[in-house]
Design a protein around this motif. Sequence first.
Motif, PDB file in Angstrom:
ATOM      1  N   ALA A   1      15.185  16.629  50.807  1.00  0.00           N
ATOM      2  CA  ALA A   1      14.593  17.606  50.195  1.00  0.00           C
ATOM      3  C   ALA A   1      15.672  18.413  49.356  1.00  0.00           C
ATOM      4  O   ALA A   1      15.226  19.298  48.804  1.00  0.00           O
ATOM      5  N   ARG A   2      16.914  17.684  49.420  1.00  0.00           N
ATOM      6  CA  ARG A   2      17.938  18.356  48.596  1.00  0.00           C
ATOM      7  C   ARG A   2      18.237  19.734  48.799  1.00  0.00           C
ATOM      8  O   ARG A   2      18.612  20.642  48.271  1.00  0.00           O
ATOM      9  N   LEU A   3      18.515  20.178  50.401  1.00  0.00           N
ATOM     10  CA  LEU A   3      18.698  21.537  50.775  1.00  0.00           C
ATOM     11  C   LEU A   3      19.736  21.693  51.163  1.00  0.00           C
ATOM     12  O   LEU A   3      20.317  21.133  52.263  1.00  0.00           O
ATOM     13  N   PRO A   4      20.519  22.907  50.737  1.00  0.00           N
ATOM     14  CA  PRO A   4      22.151  22.933  51.061  1.00  0.00           C
ATOM     15  C   PRO A   4      22.082  23.771  52.453  1.00  0.00           C
ATOM     16  O   PRO A   4      22.752  24.609  52.557  1.00  0.00           O
ATOM     17  N   ILE A   5      21.511  23.150  53.520  1.00  0.00           N
ATOM     18  CA  ILE A   5      21.629  23.620  54.813  1.00  0.00           C
ATOM     19  C   ILE A   5      23.164  23.315  55.321  1.00  0.00           C
ATOM     20  O   ILE A   5      23.767  22.352  55.336  1.00  0.00           O
ATOM     21  N   VAL A   6      23.748  24.464  56.111  1.00  0.00           N
ATOM     22  CA  VAL A   6      25.069  23.912  56.785  1.00  0.00           C
ATOM     23  C   VAL A   6      24.953  23.879  58.279  1.00  0.00           C
ATOM     24  O   VAL A   6      23.980  24.808  58.980  1.00  0.00           O
ATOM     25  N   MET A   7      25.369  22.943  58.895  1.00  0.00           N
ATOM     26  CA  MET A   7      25.205  22.731  60.373  1.00  0.00           C
ATOM     27  C   MET A   7      26.539  22.377  61.074  1.00  0.00           C
ATOM     28  O   MET A   7      27.289  21.779  60.603  1.00  0.00           O
ATOM     29  N   ALA A   8      26.778  23.099  62.207  1.00  0.00           N
ATOM     30  CA  ALA A   8      28.153  22.753  62.883  1.00  0.00           C
ATOM     31  C   ALA A   8      27.612  21.730  64.118  1.00  0.00           C
ATOM     32  O   ALA A   8      26.764  22.054  64.780  1.00  0.00           O
ATOM     33  N   ASN A   9      28.357  20.617  64.295  1.00  0.00           N
ATOM     34  CA  ASN A   9      27.956  19.909  65.230  1.00  0.00           C
ATOM     35  C   ASN A   9      29.191  19.525  65.999  1.00  0.00           C
ATOM     36  O   ASN A   9      30.412  19.197  65.576  1.00  0.00           O
ATOM     37  N   VAL A  10      28.975  19.967  67.333  1.00  0.00           N
ATOM     38  CA  VAL A  10      30.223  19.857  68.321  1.00  0.00           C
ATOM     39  C   VAL A  10      29.802  18.559  68.959  1.00  0.00           C
ATOM     40  O   VAL A  10      29.120  18.142  69.679  1.00  0.00           O
ATOM     41  N   ASN A  11      31.121  17.801  68.428  1.00  0.00           N
ATOM     42  CA  ASN A  11      30.780  16.292  68.782  1.00  0.00           C
ATOM     43  C   ASN A  11      30.997  16.013  70.198  1.00  0.00           C
ATOM     44  O   ASN A  11      31.988  16.407  70.909  1.00  0.00           O
TER      45      ASN A  11
ATOM     46  N   ASN B   1      31.955  19.060  61.852  1.00  0.00           N
ATOM     47  CA  ASN B   1      32.126  18.353  62.963  1.00  0.00           C
ATOM     48  C   ASN B   1      33.294  18.869  63.868  1.00  0.00           C
ATOM     49  O   ASN B   1      34.437  18.665  63.257  1.00  0.00           O
ATOM     50  N   LEU B   2      33.135  19.400  64.979  1.00  0.00           N
ATOM     51  CA  LEU B   2      34.503  19.885  65.654  1.00  0.00           C
ATOM     52  C   LEU B   2      34.193  19.160  67.216  1.00  0.00           C
ATOM     53  O   LEU B   2      33.210  19.061  67.751  1.00  0.00           O
ATOM     54  N   ASP B   3      35.565  18.531  67.895  1.00  0.00           N
ATOM     55  CA  ASP B   3      35.370  17.891  68.945  1.00  0.00           C
ATOM     56  C   ASP B   3      34.982  18.735  70.146  1.00  0.00           C
ATOM     57  O   ASP B   3      35.671  19.881  70.240  1.00  0.00           O
ATOM     58  N   GLY B   4      34.070  18.335  70.949  1.00  0.00           N
ATOM     59  CA  GLY B   4      33.696  19.055  72.062  1.00  0.00           C
ATOM     60  C   GLY B   4      34.829  19.579  73.153  1.00  0.00           C
ATOM     61  O   GLY B   4      35.485  18.515  73.316  1.00  0.00           O
TER      62      GLY B   4
END
Lengths: 293, 370
Positions: free
Chosen positions: B96-106, B164-167
């Motif tokens: 849908a081309r939506l500029p959402i930002v997500m942090a994912n803790v790997n 992405n940041l390491d858990g």
Amino acid sequence: MTEIPREEYLHKCTSACAGCSDSLALRYVLKAAGPDTILVVPACCTSVIQGIYPNTAFKVPVYNVAFAAAAACASGMSAALRAMGKKTNVIVYAGDGGTVDIGIQALSGAFERGTDFLYICYDNEAYGNTGMQRSGATPVGARTTTTPAGKAQKKKDIDAIVAAHDPPYMATACAAYPKDLFSKVKKALSYRGPTFIHILSPCPPGWRFPAEKTVEMGKLAVRTGMWILYEREQGKVTINGPSKAAMVRPLPVEEYLRAQGRFRGISSEAVARMVADARALAERLKKEEEGTC
Amino acid sequence: MLTVATGNKAVAAAVKEARPTVVAAYPITPQTEIVEQIAEYVSSGELDTRYIPVESEHSAMAACIGASVTGARAFTATSSHGLHYMHEMVNWAAGARLPIVMANVNRAVGPGWNIWADHTDALQERDTGWLQVYVGSVQEAYDAVLMAFCIAEDERVLLPVMVNLDGFLLSHTMQPLEMNPAGDFIPPLRLPHEIDPGNPGGYGTLTGPDDYFKFRWDIERSMRDSVAVIRETEDRFFARFGRRYGMVEEYRCDDAEVVVVAMGTLGKEAEVAVDLLRQEGVRAGSMRVRWFRPFPRLDLSGRDVVVVDRDYSFGFGGILARSIAATTGARPFSVIAGLGGQEVSYEDIAGFVRDRRPGEETWFGVTGDV
Ligand code: SF4
């Protein structure tokens, strides 16, 4: 409140089946909601009725979203619109599968959080879009492509589940009673917080009856007491006129069942269960209306 | 302002600077601190955002999608199984081309149940159309979140970004952090396809074979354009705050005859290994891959390459090693190490370099039949 406007928000010649009461219901829903409305539609017949890109059958914006996601998507939309100071109506328009089965978690979450939106479930009692498989809303005894011998379980009581969330307004409706439907949508949208309308949508190919009998089938459902029109406003139940009348002098259930191919060969036990459940619901609602339970 | 913070707190602080309209999230270890901190900012009035405490990650992304399509800035954070539970909607956001930002803790993916660092969670989402950046320090986590909003919302990109940041290794480790008032660094969000009742249309409707492929190509074209946008954003960030990183962070690579390639904290550990090897007279260097989507071009010609993957694609190989082999023609020595938080020190990495065998794959810690 029952002055139905002439404006149409659903174009003619959609890809709905002939006699589709989902599209009939949608017509009145949109008339009641007016142009400052966004529809959120998960996978269902309505997403097909909408047409193929770049065309659309609607005169309001429609956001199509994944099957399980409609209520949650509407939560985000409503939060964003209200944060920006907009009053735009956010209406989820979902089928029974997207409501009582795969979408129930998101529905429950949105109601618990108090999302400001209207959730409408148009209920044709099966997965119509994919060719009539059973859903949790399919009644006992009904033949679908995945219950060729008739469904063994009874219809899931989504209204009781929604009621348990204590929304400010919820109602049942049927497109065979357009004024009733129209005023319920108006009323629902006048509330802040989550509201719910459950619309019975007779479906000619799914229920196997002639396309011209859609309205008649909706009326039969109400007159036989198999579908009860009522509202629950701030917890207070009101049984609406047509169902009040049906409770006094109901038509025999067989008239409703015989008119539909999906109930051909239904066992007498299944009929008895269906009737008993409908009676129990009617009794419960009457007591609630009187305030004696 | 100089302080010390965990990676999670740094992410939350950057989100506060970015001022999203909506944050929708569900807690999961080791990400929880991010959403707790944001909830705290909201309840104390430090951050004016609608915080939606959803009932699942699938709904978290769905709510972000709903918010974003109405023209609002949206953020969420997750990890591992949470990310996979929202997988369907992860596709939806990019499509849908939506500029959402997500942090994912790997974090590793079960079973067995494991809450420690592993990149396989995010790498399983690599084909969804999200940009992906992997950070190596608390400071970088903060900076990457700020830049992620600028990159995602640029008209040439309009794709979501996953930071992405390491858990535990980053999410729960205290490091120095320079926080900067972002002010107008992130321009106001303007979504050309914002949903508008005044201009009704169908969004995400049924799309036939004549159009579907065009939308796919459009995502790919934006992915390619995003390389320039990332570079410009980094330049602007450098001019304002004095820090920059690049698509790939190189360390002592100029005259290196052997290069270690890794992502996240392993990439930082590799820099220490390089120093150790240099003392021994080995001309080693390190390239820490930061952006995995779009995938960077690496100049590895004429060098030995050791790739350390904290991930694996079963029946295929280390995902970073295979990606490098495919895009550069190098025959890396592929080391699978650090899965599920397995400890890997700089001395271990120096050992990988000393024992390198181009074209081979080994699993760190696995002995016998490999
Ligand atoms: S299958 Fe039934 S509900 Fe669906 S479009 Fe056809 S008539 Fe309407």
